[in-house]
Design a protein around this motif. Structure first.
Motif, PDB file in Angstrom:
ATOM      1  N   VAL A   1     -27.571 -36.467  36.980  1.00  0.00           N
ATOM      2  CA  VAL A   1     -28.662 -36.845  36.083  1.00  0.00           C
ATOM      3  C   VAL A   1     -29.324 -35.590  35.547  1.00  0.00           C
ATOM      4  N   ASP A   2     -29.383 -35.474  34.221  1.00  0.00           N
ATOM      5  CA  ASP A   2     -30.043 -34.340  33.584  1.00  0.00           C
ATOM      6  C   ASP A   2     -31.554 -34.491  33.763  1.00  0.00           C
ATOM      7  N   SER A   3     -32.198 -33.509  34.395  1.00  0.00           N
ATOM      8  CA  SER A   3     -33.624 -33.623  34.696  1.00  0.00           C
ATOM      9  C   SER A   3     -34.509 -33.632  33.457  1.00  0.00           C
ATOM     10  N   HIS A   4     -33.972 -33.153  32.326  1.00  0.00           N
ATOM     11  CA  HIS A   4     -34.761 -33.111  31.089  1.00  0.00           C
ATOM     12  C   HIS A   4     -34.605 -34.397  30.290  1.00  0.00           C
ATOM     13  N   THR A   5     -33.378 -34.832  30.104  1.00  0.00           N
ATOM     14  CA  THR A   5     -33.125 -36.025  29.286  1.00  0.00           C
ATOM     15  C   THR A   5     -33.005 -37.290  30.123  1.00  0.00           C
ATOM     16  N   MET A   6     -32.848 -37.123  31.455  1.00  0.00           N
ATOM     17  CA  MET A   6     -32.658 -38.244  32.387  1.00  0.00           C
ATOM     18  C   MET A   6     -31.391 -39.035  32.063  1.00  0.00           C
ATOM     19  N   GLU A   7     -30.422 -38.345  31.414  1.00  0.00           N
ATOM     20  CA  GLU A   7     -29.144 -38.983  31.106  1.00  0.00           C
ATOM     21  C   GLU A   7     -28.111 -38.621  32.163  1.00  0.00           C
ATOM     22  N   VAL A   8     -27.225 -39.576  32.462  1.00  0.00           N
ATOM     23  CA  VAL A   8     -26.126 -39.322  33.387  1.00  0.00           C
ATOM     24  C   VAL A   8     -24.984 -38.684  32.609  1.00  0.00           C
ATOM     25  N   LYS A   9     -24.539 -37.511  33.033  1.00  0.00           N
ATOM     26  CA  LYS A   9     -23.480 -36.815  32.302  1.00  0.00           C
ATOM     27  C   LYS A   9     -22.778 -35.813  33.212  1.00  0.00           C
ATOM     28  N   GLU A  10     -21.695 -35.276  32.724  1.00  0.00           N
ATOM     29  CA  GLU A  10     -20.952 -34.252  33.464  1.00  0.00           C
ATOM     30  C   GLU A  10     -21.777 -32.966  33.472  1.00  0.00           C
ATOM     31  N   MET A  11     -21.949 -32.402  34.641  1.00  0.00           N
ATOM     32  CA  MET A  11     -22.769 -31.197  34.780  1.00  0.00           C
ATOM     33  C   MET A  11     -22.031 -30.163  35.614  1.00  0.00           C
ATOM     34  N   THR A  12     -22.369 -28.907  35.413  1.00  0.00           N
ATOM     35  CA  THR A  12     -21.771 -27.823  36.185  1.00  0.00           C
ATOM     36  C   THR A  12     -22.875 -27.056  36.888  1.00  0.00           C
ATOM     37  N   ALA A  13     -22.695 -26.829  38.182  1.00  0.00           N
ATOM     38  CA  ALA A  13     -23.666 -26.065  38.970  1.00  0.00           C
ATOM     39  C   ALA A  13     -23.029 -24.772  39.425  1.00  0.00           C
ATOM     40  N   ASN A  14     -23.582 -23.657  39.021  1.00  0.00           N
ATOM     41  CA  ASN A  14     -23.125 -22.341  39.449  1.00  0.00           C
ATOM     42  C   ASN A  14     -24.052 -21.824  40.544  1.00  0.00           C
ATOM     43  N   VAL A  15     -23.488 -21.245  41.590  1.00  0.00           N
ATOM     44  CA  VAL A  15     -24.314 -20.677  42.648  1.00  0.00           C
ATOM     45  C   VAL A  15     -25.118 -19.509  42.083  1.00  0.00           C
ATOM     46  N   ILE A  16     -26.431 -19.515  42.354  1.00  0.00           N
ATOM     47  CA  ILE A  16     -27.337 -18.485  41.849  1.00  0.00           C
ATOM     48  C   ILE A  16     -27.715 -17.536  42.987  1.00  0.00           C
ATOM     49  N   SER A  17     -27.622 -16.255  42.720  1.00  0.00           N
ATOM     50  CA  SER A  17     -27.924 -15.252  43.744  1.00  0.00           C
ATOM     51  C   SER A  17     -29.432 -15.036  43.894  1.00  0.00           C
ATOM     52  N   LEU A  18     -29.894 -15.035  45.128  1.00  0.00           N
ATOM     53  CA  LEU A  18     -31.303 -14.730  45.396  1.00  0.00           C
ATOM     54  C   LEU A  18     -31.556 -13.227  45.401  1.00  0.00           C
ATOM     55  N   LEU A  19     -30.463 -12.430  45.324  1.00  0.00           N
ATOM     56  CA  LEU A  19     -30.610 -10.984  45.248  1.00  0.00           C
ATOM     57  C   LEU A  19     -30.553 -10.466  43.810  1.00  0.00           C
ATOM     58  N   SER A  20     -30.438 -11.386  42.867  1.00  0.00           N
ATOM     59  CA  SER A  20     -30.500 -10.995  41.455  1.00  0.00           C
ATOM     60  C   SER A  20     -31.967 -10.783  41.086  1.00  0.00           C
TER      61      SER A  20
ATOM     62  N   ILE B   1     -35.001 -12.621  43.073  1.00  0.00           N
ATOM     63  CA  ILE B   1     -36.059 -11.890  43.798  1.00  0.00           C
ATOM     64  C   ILE B   1     -37.430 -12.314  43.292  1.00  0.00           C
ATOM     65  N   ARG B   2     -37.562 -12.429  41.957  1.00  0.00           N
ATOM     66  CA  ARG B   2     -38.837 -12.885  41.396  1.00  0.00           C
ATOM     67  C   ARG B   2     -39.177 -14.282  41.906  1.00  0.00           C
ATOM     68  N   PHE B   3     -38.163 -15.145  41.976  1.00  0.00           N
ATOM     69  CA  PHE B   3     -38.389 -16.517  42.459  1.00  0.00           C
ATOM     70  C   PHE B   3     -38.924 -16.523  43.885  1.00  0.00           C
ATOM     71  N   MET B   4     -38.344 -15.720  44.758  1.00  0.00           N
ATOM     72  CA  MET B   4     -38.776 -15.713  46.155  1.00  0.00           C
ATOM     73  C   MET B   4     -40.221 -15.278  46.304  1.00  0.00           C
ATOM     74  N   PHE B   5     -40.634 -14.279  45.512  1.00  0.00           N
ATOM     75  CA  PHE B   5     -42.007 -13.789  45.625  1.00  0.00           C
ATOM     76  C   PHE B   5     -43.006 -14.712  44.933  1.00  0.00           C
ATOM     77  N   GLU B   6     -42.672 -15.144  43.731  1.00  0.00           N
ATOM     78  CA  GLU B   6     -43.619 -15.934  42.937  1.00  0.00           C
ATOM     79  C   GLU B   6     -43.815 -17.356  43.455  1.00  0.00           C
ATOM     80  N   SER B   7     -42.772 -17.909  44.085  1.00  0.00           N
ATOM     81  CA  SER B   7     -42.854 -19.315  44.483  1.00  0.00           C
ATOM     82  C   SER B   7     -43.241 -19.532  45.939  1.00  0.00           C
ATOM     83  N   ALA B   8     -43.485 -18.459  46.689  1.00  0.00           N
ATOM     84  CA  ALA B   8     -43.753 -18.600  48.130  1.00  0.00           C
ATOM     85  C   ALA B   8     -44.909 -19.553  48.407  1.00  0.00           C
ATOM     86  N   VAL B   9     -45.996 -19.411  47.665  1.00  0.00           N
ATOM     87  CA  VAL B   9     -47.165 -20.269  47.893  1.00  0.00           C
ATOM     88  C   VAL B   9     -46.903 -21.693  47.433  1.00  0.00           C
ATOM     89  N   SER B  10     -46.352 -21.839  46.242  1.00  0.00           N
ATOM     90  CA  SER B  10     -46.104 -23.193  45.718  1.00  0.00           C
ATOM     91  C   SER B  10     -45.034 -23.932  46.531  1.00  0.00           C
TER      92      SER B  10
END
Length: 511
Positions: A54-73, A77-86
């Motif tokens: 399910v596409d989180s923006h359009t809420m449509e069911v469709k073929e999707m591709t998920a690529n592994v994202i590095s936390l060391l990119s 790194i920005r995500f780990m620091f900025e999102s810690a509180v939230s």
């Protein structure tokens, strides 16, 4: 004799391995560190997966591709620091558990819960005492500390007062409180905690998916009946005959009845609960009531159901305050706030654990590793044909085994839910079903795990009646309950599954 020694060796081995594990919070820190490194490696390898979602923006069911994202990119790194509180403040189980415990803490602190448990046990005929002790243990898990600290030693005292072996009473109460932890006639803080984690995991597959606090309610009620029956049979047919006649030095103790002040408090609490129930009925029952669904007018999917945590908190808090006033222990608002503060103070360790658990869940979702594992895992299960009943039984067994080495139900579920809920959802099963399967496995082996928080306390209670009692003694006494609960509870879930019955209000078995 050889078999006994071998059994003790196995139990000692389990204890040794369990004690060697670090604190659950430390485990999450290590898992986060491992996830950071793993994400970098998998992203470098270009690992990805294509699936129907399910596409989180359009809420449509469709073929999707998920690529592994590095936390060391840089972005990672920005995500780990900025999102810690939230990550921490937005973690669903945190608020739900703390809000529920505000009310439960007041009811427990004023003595309402302990008094009700004592009254239930002391007013029971001798032939029904085992049934009532097990049943009281089950329903006491709405406020787990009260069950462990009050009911388990009380079970031993009651059995001894009837001329029965006190350790059999202790075992029956322990089986109800801890082995029946995922059974009850009403939902409570544990349901809020686990359903919150389940919702977080389910949202990674179907954005906005809600796992309600009452999602397992119907099955919990049936489980209460089952565990009460099984626990009673095991106590009277296996455990008590094995223990034999009690020849210890501990004399028969008289269980104290309800005092005049406590009776007055119970009257006040009953009237307060009645007034609260009438008030809630006014807000829910009439057409157009504010807590009904404003668009459809239904109750199942309404503000009433989504407000259940706050309602449960008030359902404990209001009678708890009334009990304290009636008993003469509460004279001003400062004492009520003090009781709330004490219940919050007891959650310090949980809050620390949640911080690191929230980071792990957030990292897991961000890296998409969970999606890759879930899709490939679901495909694997489909290919080998392990679905339906065999899959459910296998998952219950895995949960039961893991529980021997990691005691915290929430900590384990926070690790397992992000992997297994998406996997099961991809196979067509609801998060509510996999959550209930997990709870069966987790509860069944609580009573034989030395890592269970209150295990040492139960050993101390047992030593009062038999100074030679140790961890091995307690485990060997509780093994019949653990095996009996695991088998019978699994059969109940399988029967429920085959009949296609809902697990709770609006909570089916299939997506």
């Amino acid at each position: 004799m050889e078999k006994v020694k071998k059994k003790k060796g196995i139990l000692n081995g389990i204890e040794k391995v369990g004690n060697a594990l670090p604190h659950p919070a430390t485990i999450f820190i290590l898992l986060c560190a491992g996830l950071v490194l793993l994400s970098a490696v998998l992203a470098k390898m270009g690992v990805n997966v294509t699936y129907t979602g399910v596409d989180s923006h359009t809420m449509e069911v469709k073929e999707m591709t998920a690529n592994v994202i590095s936390l060391l990119s840089p972005d990672g790194i920005r995500f780990m620091f900025e999102s810690a509180v939230s990550n921490f403040t937005g973690f669903a189980p945190l608020g739900t558990v703390l809000v529920a415990l505000l009310g439960v803490g007041v009811a427990e602190g004023t003595g309402l819960i302990g008094t009700l448990l004592r009254k239930l046990v002391t007013s029971t005929p001798k032939r029904l005492i085992t049934v009532v002790v097990v049943f009281a243990g089950i329903i006491s898990n709405i406020a787990s500390d009260a069950g462990y600290v009050i009911l388990i030693p009380l079970g031993a005292i009651v059995f001894l007062s009837f001329g029965r072996h006190p350790l059999a009473g202790l075992a029956a109460a322990f089986a109800g409180v801890s082995g029946g932890f995922s059974a009850n006639i009403i939902f409570g803080p544990t349901d809020a905690l686990l359903s919150g984690i389940s919702q977080e995991a389910a949202a990674s597959v179907v954005p906005g998916y809600e796992v309600g606090i009452a999602s397992n309610w119907y099955f919990l009620i049936a489980s209460t009946v089952l565990i009460t029956i099984v626990g009673t049979i095991i106590t009277e047919k296996i455990v008590e005959p094995r223990l034999g006649e009690y020849k210890g030095k501990k004399q028969i103790e008289k269980v104290e009845g309800i005092s005049k002040e406590e009776k007055r408090g119970l009257l006040f609490a009953g009237l307060a609960l009645l007034i609260f129930a009438v008030f809630m009925a006014i807000l829910v029952v009439p057409e157009g009531s504010p807590l009904r669904n404003p668009e459809t007018g239904e109750i199942l999917k309404s503000p009433f159901m989504s407000s259940m945590v706050a309602i449960i908190s008030l359902a404990f808090m209001i009678p708890g305050i009334a009990f304290g006033i009636g008993k003469g222990e509460i004279r001003n608002d400062k004492q009520v706030v003090s009781l709330m503060s004490k219940s919050m103070a007891s959650m310090g360790g949980y809050i620390v654990l949640v911080f690191f658990a929230a980071q792990f869940v957030a990292y897991f979702n961000y890296t998409k590793i969970g999606t890759v594992v879930a899709v490939n895992g679901a495909d694997f299960l489909k290919n080998i044909g392990l679905t339906g009943v065999p899959l459910i039984i296998a998952f219950i067994a895995v949960s039961a085994f893991i529980n021997l080495f990691m005691g915290s139900a929430s900590a384990k579920w926070a690790i397992m839910a992000p992997v297994f809920i998406p996997m099961f959802m991809d196979l067509g099963y609801t998060p509510e079903l996999i959550q209930m399967a997990y709870r069966i496995g987790d509860s069944s082996t609580n009573i034989i795990s030395p890592l269970m928080t209150y295990f040492a306390l139960i050993v101390a209670f047992a030593e009062v009646y038999d100074e030679d009692t140790g961890i091995g003694t307690l485990i060997s006494t509780m093994v019949p309950y653990s095996i009996g609960f695991l088998i019978c509870w699994s059969i109940l879930l399988v029967a429920w599954f085959l009949l296609g019955l809902p697990l709770g209000p609006g909570a089916g078995l299939f997506m």
